[in-house]
Scaffold this motif. Structure first.
Motif, PDB file in Angstrom:
ATOM      1  N   ALA A 111      34.462  -7.068  42.175  1.00 22.66           N
ATOM      2  CA  ALA A 111      34.500  -7.900  40.972  1.00 22.66           C
ATOM      3  C   ALA A 111      33.597  -9.123  41.124  1.00 22.66           C
ATOM      4  O   ALA A 111      33.032  -9.612  40.134  1.00 22.66           O
ATOM      5  CB  ALA A 111      35.930  -8.333  40.677  1.00 22.66           C
ATOM      6  N   ASN A 169      35.788  -8.392  35.295  1.00 18.82           N
ATOM      7  CA  ASN A 169      36.884  -9.351  35.424  1.00 18.82           C
ATOM      8  C   ASN A 169      36.938 -10.300  34.219  1.00 18.82           C
ATOM      9  O   ASN A 169      37.641 -11.297  34.233  1.00 18.82           O
ATOM     10  CB  ASN A 169      36.705 -10.150  36.718  1.00 18.82           C
ATOM     11  CG  ASN A 169      37.943 -10.912  37.134  1.00 18.82           C
ATOM     12  OD1 ASN A 169      39.029 -10.355  37.195  1.00 18.82           O
ATOM     13  ND2 ASN A 169      37.779 -12.193  37.422  1.00 18.82           N
ATOM     14  N   VAL A 207      40.211 -14.189  40.488  1.00 25.04           N
ATOM     15  CA  VAL A 207      40.843 -12.886  40.302  1.00 25.04           C
ATOM     16  C   VAL A 207      42.353 -13.034  40.390  1.00 25.04           C
ATOM     17  O   VAL A 207      42.879 -13.367  41.451  1.00 25.04           O
ATOM     18  CB  VAL A 207      40.369 -11.861  41.351  1.00 25.04           C
ATOM     19  CG1 VAL A 207      41.109 -10.535  41.175  1.00 25.04           C
ATOM     20  CG2 VAL A 207      38.861 -11.638  41.239  1.00 25.04           C
ATOM     21  N   ILE A 252      42.351  -8.399  36.165  1.00 24.86           N
ATOM     22  CA  ILE A 252      41.983  -7.003  36.392  1.00 24.86           C
ATOM     23  C   ILE A 252      43.147  -6.340  37.124  1.00 24.86           C
ATOM     24  O   ILE A 252      43.864  -7.002  37.886  1.00 24.86           O
ATOM     25  CB  ILE A 252      40.673  -6.875  37.198  1.00 24.86           C
ATOM     26  CG1 ILE A 252      40.176  -5.418  37.193  1.00 24.86           C
ATOM     27  CG2 ILE A 252      40.819  -7.422  38.605  1.00 24.86           C
ATOM     28  CD1 ILE A 252      38.764  -5.254  37.721  1.00 24.86           C
ATOM     29  N   PHE A 254      30.356  -1.084  39.627  1.00 24.47           N
ATOM     30  CA  PHE A 254      31.624  -1.609  40.136  1.00 24.47           C
ATOM     31  C   PHE A 254      32.419  -0.516  40.860  1.00 24.47           C
ATOM     32  O   PHE A 254      32.891  -0.721  41.996  1.00 24.47           O
ATOM     33  CB  PHE A 254      32.440  -2.179  38.984  1.00 24.47           C
ATOM     34  CG  PHE A 254      33.844  -2.550  39.348  1.00 24.47           C
ATOM     35  CD1 PHE A 254      34.119  -3.721  40.049  1.00 24.47           C
ATOM     36  CD2 PHE A 254      34.911  -1.727  38.994  1.00 24.47           C
ATOM     37  CE1 PHE A 254      35.418  -4.057  40.400  1.00 24.47           C
ATOM     38  CE2 PHE A 254      36.212  -2.063  39.338  1.00 24.47           C
ATOM     39  CZ  PHE A 254      36.453  -3.222  40.041  1.00 24.47           C
TER      40      PHE A 254
END
Length: 454
Positions: free
Chosen positions: A293, A300, A318, A372, A438
């Motif tokens: 991320a 994100n 995060v 996320i 990703f």
């Protein structure tokens, strides 16, 4: 003495209603400040409401299993509080927030799980506290970190079957016992039906005044039942429909040789630094998602519709959500600022999150603000899936089961531990190249965890 009417407060979640799950008191019981009156279920969590004053319970105004609006009266108490001059309504301030304390004593908590206290009740005695459960563990052979883990999990070491070579209790013994106890307690406790949404036959619905656990069983020839859509199930269904029909989902996936991840998990389990922490491949997956991320920030991010038009909000942190299947339904608690945690601290956070979710005690704050999410469908034996994005997020990653399969390595077919990493993404926020990059980054970490040292 004065009659006080306690109304259902807004427990700080911005919610408008809650279900009365279980009364902890009955008419005529004597209660003190902070004694738990009732357990309610909101769309996000189970919450115990304590009494803001002392006195004698008068009347329970709402039956168990009934959903009521915030501000509705639920119980009356003949208060002995000298500061109470006459009948009043307690539960909300003029701003809608729960009152913090009573005149008789400070510390009344209307949010969360309340403060411990004994109620002179005719009902069954409450379950023993963690300290009481571990009181008989003195004579057991176990290292100090294992004893601390047992205390944290509320495990009675004397009830754990040791597997150590010298007859000592190991970390795995404690974690296994805690997991089994959680499942069996949920299956055996009489309150199970009230927590998990009771099934009520169509032909004989129970009246609102009857507690779900006391509802009549289905008739022998009944072929259909109805399950009330409320609480967590209601919130989940609304959120999933909103997400599915507002965010254009796109899913991608790839197979991964996770052999080195499994080797790392084995080494961490044998490390003294992780002796009191549960280690699983989910830990490496979590670190991989955080790392990936950072390299592709748009996964994100979030799509936000505002008064001045839509915008994409990119988060530089995060809050890692972990989808958890619980007796109450699907919950997605998240670990705040997971990017700042060490491997050991992240392992502890994952362990705490999982056990708290299983117990049904995940707080609303722990479910708010995720950026996320990871869903570990591998624990159910599934290889891959196309999960629905959690509202307010742009991506969700699914980790499939890890099993040995034939894999080509340097031109030779060898048995390797293989898994599938899949994910769904909001195509308004991130394009195909970004989501593919990703997922490829996550796969790279699972294939070679040493990249985390970068």
């Amino acid at each position: 003495m004065s009659t006080q009417t306690f109304v259902l407060p807004d427990v700080g979640e911005g919610l408008t209603e809650a279900e009365i799950v279980q009364w902890r008191v009955a008419a005529g019981d004597t209660v003190g400040v902070n004694d738990v009156l009732v357990e309610i279920e909101t769309a996000k969590s189970l919450v115990e409401l304590p009494s803001p004053f002392a006195g004698t319970v008068g009347e329970l105004l709402v039956g168990e299993g009934t959903t009521v609006d915030v501000g509705a009266p639920i119980i009356t108490i003949e208060a002995t509080d000298a500061a109470s001059a006459g009948p009043s309504t307690i539960g909300q301030t003029e701003h809608g927030a729960p009152e913090a304390a009573a005149a008789e004593g400070e510390g009344a908590v209307l949010v969360g799980y309340g403060t411990g206290g004994s109620v002179a009740s005719r009902r069954k005695k409450p379950a023993p506290s963690p300290a009481e459960r571990v009181a008989s563990s003195v004579g057991v052979v176990a290292k100090p970190p294992i004893r601390k883990l047992a205390r944290d999990l509320g495990v009675d070491l004397s009830a754990v079957t040791p597997s150590g070579p010298a007859g000592e209790v190991t970390r795995d013994d404690v974690v296994k016992h805690a997991s089994q106890a959680s499942v069996f307690r949920n299956l055996e406790t009489p309150e199970w039906g009230a927590v998990r949404e009771e099934s009520i036959p169509v032909s004989a619905p129970a009246p609102a005044s009857v507690a779900p656990a006391q509802a009549a069983p289905p008739a022998a020839d009944s072929r259909e039942e109805t399950i009330a859509v409320k609480g967590v199930r209601k919130a989940t269904s609304s959120a999933m429909v909103q997400s599915a029909y507002s965010a254009p989902h796109v899913s991608v996936w790839t197979d991964v040789d996770a052999t080195r991840t499994m080797e790392l998990v084995k080494r961490l389990k044998a490390s003294p630094d992780f002796a009191d922490v549960r280690i699983s491949p989910l830990l490496i997956m979590a670190r991989a998602v955080i790392w990936a991320a950072r390299r592709t920030p748009m996964v994100n991010a979030a799509w936000v519709d505002g008064a001045d038009g839509a915008e994409i909000r990119v988060r530089r942190y995060v809050n890692l959500g972990i989808a958890a299947a619980t007796p109450r339904g699907l919950l997605v608690p998240n670990i705040k600022d997971a990017q700042d945690l060490s491997m050991r601290d992240l392992a502890r956070a994952l362990e705490k999150l999982t056990l708290t979710a299983r117990e049904g005690k995940t707080s609303p704050a722990d479910q708010h603000g995720g950026t996320i999410t990871i869903t570990n469908i591998g624990v159910f034996g599934m290889d891959a899936g196309t999960p629905i994005i959690n509202p307010g997020e742009a991506g969700i990653v699914a980790m499939g089961t890890i099993r040995q399969k034939p894999w080509v390595v340097d031109g030779e077919v060898r048995p390797r531990f293989v898994t599938t990493v899949s994910g769904s993404f909001d195509h308004r926020v991130i394009d195909g190249d970004g989501m593919s990059r990703f997922i490829a980054d996550v796969a790279s970490i699972l294939e070679e965890p040493a990249l985390l040292l970068d």
